[in-house]
Design an enzyme around this catalytic site. Structure first.
Site, PDB file in Angstrom:
ATOM      1  N   GLY A 114       6.948 -63.385 -76.199  1.00 38.48           N
ATOM      2  CA  GLY A 114       6.013 -64.484 -76.053  1.00 38.48           C
ATOM      3  C   GLY A 114       5.923 -65.480 -77.183  1.00 38.48           C
ATOM      4  N   GLU A 146       9.801 -57.666 -77.302  1.00 45.06           N
ATOM      5  CA  GLU A 146      10.633 -58.150 -76.187  1.00 45.06           C
ATOM      6  C   GLU A 146      10.749 -59.665 -76.204  1.00 45.06           C
ATOM      7  OE1 GLU A 146       8.193 -56.891 -72.945  1.00 45.06           O
ATOM      8  OE2 GLU A 146       8.818 -54.805 -73.052  1.00 45.06           O
ATOM      9  N   PRO A 147      11.257 -60.252 -77.280  1.00 43.10           N
ATOM     10  CA  PRO A 147      11.355 -61.710 -77.295  1.00 43.10           C
ATOM     11  C   PRO A 147      12.463 -62.196 -76.363  1.00 43.10           C
ATOM     12  CG  PRO A 147      12.379 -60.799 -79.260  1.00 43.10           C
ATOM     13  CD  PRO A 147      11.804 -59.638 -78.498  1.00 43.10           C
ATOM     14  N   GLY A 148      12.189 -63.259 -75.636  1.00 45.21           N
ATOM     15  CA  GLY A 148      13.220 -63.914 -74.833  1.00 45.21           C
ATOM     16  C   GLY A 148      13.461 -65.299 -75.392  1.00 45.21           C
ATOM     17  N   ARG A 149      12.484 -66.166 -75.126  1.00 50.85           N
ATOM     18  CA  ARG A 149      12.602 -67.578 -75.470  1.00 50.85           C
ATOM     19  C   ARG A 149      12.963 -67.827 -76.932  1.00 50.85           C
ATOM     20  NH1 ARG A 149       9.551 -71.416 -72.546  1.00 50.85           N
ATOM     21  NH2 ARG A 149       8.318 -69.660 -71.797  1.00 50.85           N
ATOM     22  N   ARG A 204      12.172 -76.543 -65.616  1.00 55.72           N
ATOM     23  CA  ARG A 204      10.961 -76.454 -66.445  1.00 55.72           C
ATOM     24  C   ARG A 204      10.117 -77.740 -66.452  1.00 55.72           C
ATOM     25  NH1 ARG A 204      10.752 -75.758 -71.205  1.00 55.72           N
ATOM     26  NH2 ARG A 204       8.982 -74.363 -71.232  1.00 55.72           N
ATOM     27  N   CYS A 260      16.318 -85.439 -54.107  1.00 57.79           N
ATOM     28  CA  CYS A 260      15.396 -86.244 -53.288  1.00 57.79           C
ATOM     29  C   CYS A 260      13.967 -85.742 -53.373  1.00 57.79           C
ATOM     30  CB  CYS A 260      15.883 -86.247 -51.849  1.00 57.79           C
ATOM     31  SG  CYS A 260      17.583 -86.775 -51.759  1.00 57.79           S
ATOM     32  N   TYR A 311      15.103 -69.860 -69.817  1.00 59.05           N
ATOM     33  CA  TYR A 311      14.523 -70.268 -68.534  1.00 59.05           C
ATOM     34  C   TYR A 311      15.170 -71.559 -68.032  1.00 59.05           C
ATOM     35  CZ  TYR A 311      11.415 -66.704 -70.274  1.00 59.05           C
ATOM     36  OH  TYR A 311      10.948 -65.527 -70.796  1.00 59.05           O
TER      37      TYR A 311
HETATM   38  C1  LIG Z   1       8.833 -62.843 -69.822  1.00 61.72           C
HETATM   39  C2  LIG Z   1       8.607 -61.577 -70.551  1.00 61.72           C
HETATM   40  C3  LIG Z   1       9.046 -61.430 -71.871  1.00 61.72           C
HETATM   41  C4  LIG Z   1       9.691 -62.548 -72.653  1.00 61.72           C
HETATM   42  O1  LIG Z   1       8.850 -63.604 -72.900  1.00 61.72           O
HETATM   43  P1  LIG Z   1       9.321 -64.783 -73.890  1.00 61.72           P
HETATM   44  O2  LIG Z   1       8.215 -65.731 -73.861  1.00 61.72           O
HETATM   45  O3  LIG Z   1      10.573 -65.346 -73.353  1.00 61.72           O
HETATM   46  O4  LIG Z   1       9.507 -64.183 -75.244  1.00 61.72           O
HETATM   47  C5  LIG Z   1       8.865 -60.213 -72.478  1.00 61.72           C
HETATM   48  N1  LIG Z   1       8.280 -59.173 -71.840  1.00 61.72           N
HETATM   49  C6  LIG Z   1       7.842 -59.277 -70.562  1.00 61.72           C
HETATM   50  C7  LIG Z   1       7.227 -58.107 -69.918  1.00 61.72           C
HETATM   51  C8  LIG Z   1       7.989 -60.477 -69.882  1.00 61.72           C
HETATM   52  O5  LIG Z   1       7.552 -60.573 -68.623  1.00 61.72           O
END
Ligand SMILES: *Cc1c(COP(=O)(O)O)cnc(C)c1O
Length: 421
Positions: free
Chosen positions: A239, A275-278, A314, A346, A375
Site C-alpha cells: 500500500g 506485500e508491496p506492489g505499486r 487508471r 469511443c 496496474y
Molecule cells: C493490492 C494488494 C497489495 C498491493 O498493494 P500496493 O498498493 O500495490 O502496494 C498487497 N496486499 C494485498 C492483500 C492487496 O490486495
C-alpha cells in the site's frame, strides 16, 4: 528514483532509447526497467533489516513472468490473489514456501492448487473461507498454515476504490472479533494458525494510517498470545504510495516506512512480511505511445494518441494522474501548449488528461506515460478489439519483448462460431 532519463536529447530506459524500441516493437508498448525494479525491491529489504522478514511482491500490480523471475531471483516472495497468479509465481521459478495467498474469494480449487503445489501461508479473510480451507486441507491430508486478515477500521485516506481497511469494506474480519475467530481457527483440523495479516489500502501517501493499523496489530498480537496462540509472523500488507505528479507529491520513503514497522511491531519477535506492489513496479514502467492526430477543437486542442483507456485504465477508472512527457527532449524554456490528451476509444471516458501543458507536439511524435508499471498492463483489455499492448523489459543496454502483441488472427481465433450459424 527510476532509470528513465533523457540522454542526448531522447528518453531512455536505462541505456536503451525508447524511440529505438518503438521502431521495432511499434506503439503503444509498456517498457519496464530491471534496474528500477531491483532498486525498489532492495529499498524494502534494506528498510526492514535486521528484522527477520520477507518482501512478497504483490503480483497483481504487474504480473509478467519475466518481471516475477527478475524479483524472484533476488529472493523476493510473492503475494498472489488468484490461482492464475499462483501459477505465474510457480512458472517464474518461485518456490511455494515463498508464496502467500491473499484475497476474499479463494475457491476450493485454488486452495487445492496451492496446498498441493506448496504455500507459505494463506491469508484467510472470513470464517466460511477458514472452514472451507480446513475441509480441503484435511481431505488432502495436509496442514494449511494461516494468518487471519483483520480489518482494523482505519481510514487509509486514499481513493475510495482502493481503501480496504474500513469496517464497511469487504476485506478481513473485524478486529474486535479476532479473539473469537482465532479460537475457532485453532479448533479446526487441517489449519495451523501462525500469524496475523492486515492490508489497509493502496496508494497511501501518509504514514499515519499505517501507524494506527500496525499499533492495533501489535496489541492484538499480545492479546492472542495471552490466549494461547503462537503468533510468530505478521503480514503487514502493501500500500505504500508513489509520486505520480513529480515535483508536487512526496509520499513517505521505504526507510521511513521500515522505521515505523520497527517502532510499532519490531519488539514482538515476529517475522515480518510486507506485500508491496505499486512501490516496486509503478515507477519501473512507462507506457510509450504515438500521437496520431492533433485536433483543434472549440477552445481546446486534443492530442489523440494510439494508446487508450483499454491499455491504461487508471485515469478513467480512478481519475488518476500520470505525468506525460515527450520522448524527444524539449529544448529548455520552449513554449508549452495545453492539450486534452485522449485515446481513440469511443467513450468520452477515454481521456488521459485535461488541459495538460505539454511541448508543441505533432502527429508522429512519441510520448511516455510515467509511473505506468503498476496496474497498467495487468488491467488492460481488448475493448474495441485493440490488441493487448506488448511488454518490453530493459536490462542495461539490451531489451527483450516479454509479451508480444497478439495478431488480429490470434484475437479472432479465440472466438468460436456455434454449429447452427
Ligand atoms: C493490492 C494488494 C497489495 C498491493 O498493494 P500496493 O498498493 O500495490 O502496494 C498487497 N496486499 C494485498 C492483500 C492487496 O490486495
Amino acid at each position: 528514483m527510476d532509470h528513465f532519463l533523457y540522454r542526448s536529447g531522447t528518453l531512455h530506459a536505462e541505456d536503451v532509447a525508447l524511440a529505438d524500441i518503438a521502431q521495432v516493437v511499434q506503439t503503444p508498448f509498456y517498457c519496464y526497467s530491471t534496474a528500477t525494479l531491483t532498486r525498489h525491491y532492495k529499498l524494502f529489504t534494506e528498510a526492514l533489516s535486521p528484522l527477520p522478514h520477507m518482501v512478497c511482491f504483490a503480483i497483481k500490480s504487474l504480473s509478467n513472468l519475466a518481471v516475477l523471475k527478475t524479483l524472484g531471483e533476488l529472493g523476493a516472495g510473492m503475494d498472489v490473489v488468484s490461482g492464475g497468479e499462483y501459477m505465474r509465481a510457480k512458472a517464474a521459478g518461485v518456490p511455494g514456501d515463498r508464496i502467500v495467498f491473499s484475497g476474499v474469494g479463494k475457491t476450493r480449487d485454488e486452495m487445492r492448487m496451492a496446498l498441493t503445489g506448496g504455500i507459505r501461508q494463506f491469508n484467510v479473510e472470513s470464517e466460511p473461507e477458514m472452514r472451507a480451507l480446513s475441509e480441503v486441507a484435511t481431505s488432502l491430508g495436509l496442514v494449511a498454515p494461516i494468518t487471519i486478515r483483520v480489518n482494523p477500521d482505519v481510514d487509509a485516506r486514499t481513493h475510495e476504490k482502493i481503501a480496504t481497511g474500513k469496517s464497511e469494506n469487504k476485506f478481513g474480519i473485524p478486529i474486535a472479533r479476532a479473539s473469537e475467530v482465532y479460537a475457532e481457527a485453532a479448533s479446526l483440523p487441517g489449519l495451523e494458525v501462525i500469524g496475523i495479516d492486515v492490508h489497509i489500502g493502496s496508494q497511501l501517501t501518509e504514514l499515519e494510517p499505517f501507524e494506527q493499523a500496525y499499533t492495533k496489530v501489535a496489541d492484538l498480537t499480545r492479546q492472542l498470545r495471552a490466549e494461547g496462540h503462537d503468533i510468530r509472523r505478521l503480514d503487514l500488507g502493501g500500500g505504500l504510495g508513489i509520486p505520480y505528479a513529480r515535483g508536487n507529491e512526496a509520499p513517505p520513503l521505504p526507510t521511513e516506512y521500515g522505521d515505523l514497522i520497527k517502532r510499532t511491531v519490531g519488539d514482538l519477535g515476529c517475522e515480518i512480511e510486507i506485500e508491496p506492489g505499486r512501490l516496486i513496479s509503478g515507477n519501473s514502467g512507462v507506457l510509450v505511445s504515438r500521437v496520431i492526430y492533433v485536433k483543434e477543437g472549440e477552445g481546446r486542442d486534443f492530442l489523440i494518441l494510439d494508446a487508450a483507456m483499454n491499455d491504461l485504465v487508471r485515469p478513467s477508472m480512478y481519475g488518476a494522474h500520470h505525468d506525460i512527457v515527450a520522448v524527444e527532449e524539449p529544448e529548455p524554456g520552449v513554449d508549452t501548449h495545453t492539450f486534452d490528451v485522449v485515446g481513440p476509444v469511443c467513450e468520452t471516458g477515454d481521456t488521459f488528461a485535461k488541459a495538460r501543458p505539454l511541448p508543441q507536439l505533432k502527429a508522429g511524435d512519441l510520448v511516455a506515460f510515467r509511473s505506468a508499471g503498476a496496474y497498467g498492463a495487468v488491467m488492460a483489455s481488448e475493448y474495441n478489439t485493440r490488441p493487448l499492448v506488448p511488454e518490453v523489459l530493459v536490462h542495461g543496454d539490451h531489451y527483450a519483448v516479454i509479451r508480444a502483441r497478439p495478431t488480429f488472427e490470434e484475437i479472432l481465433a479465440r472466438d468460436t462460431i456455434p454449429e447452427w450459424l
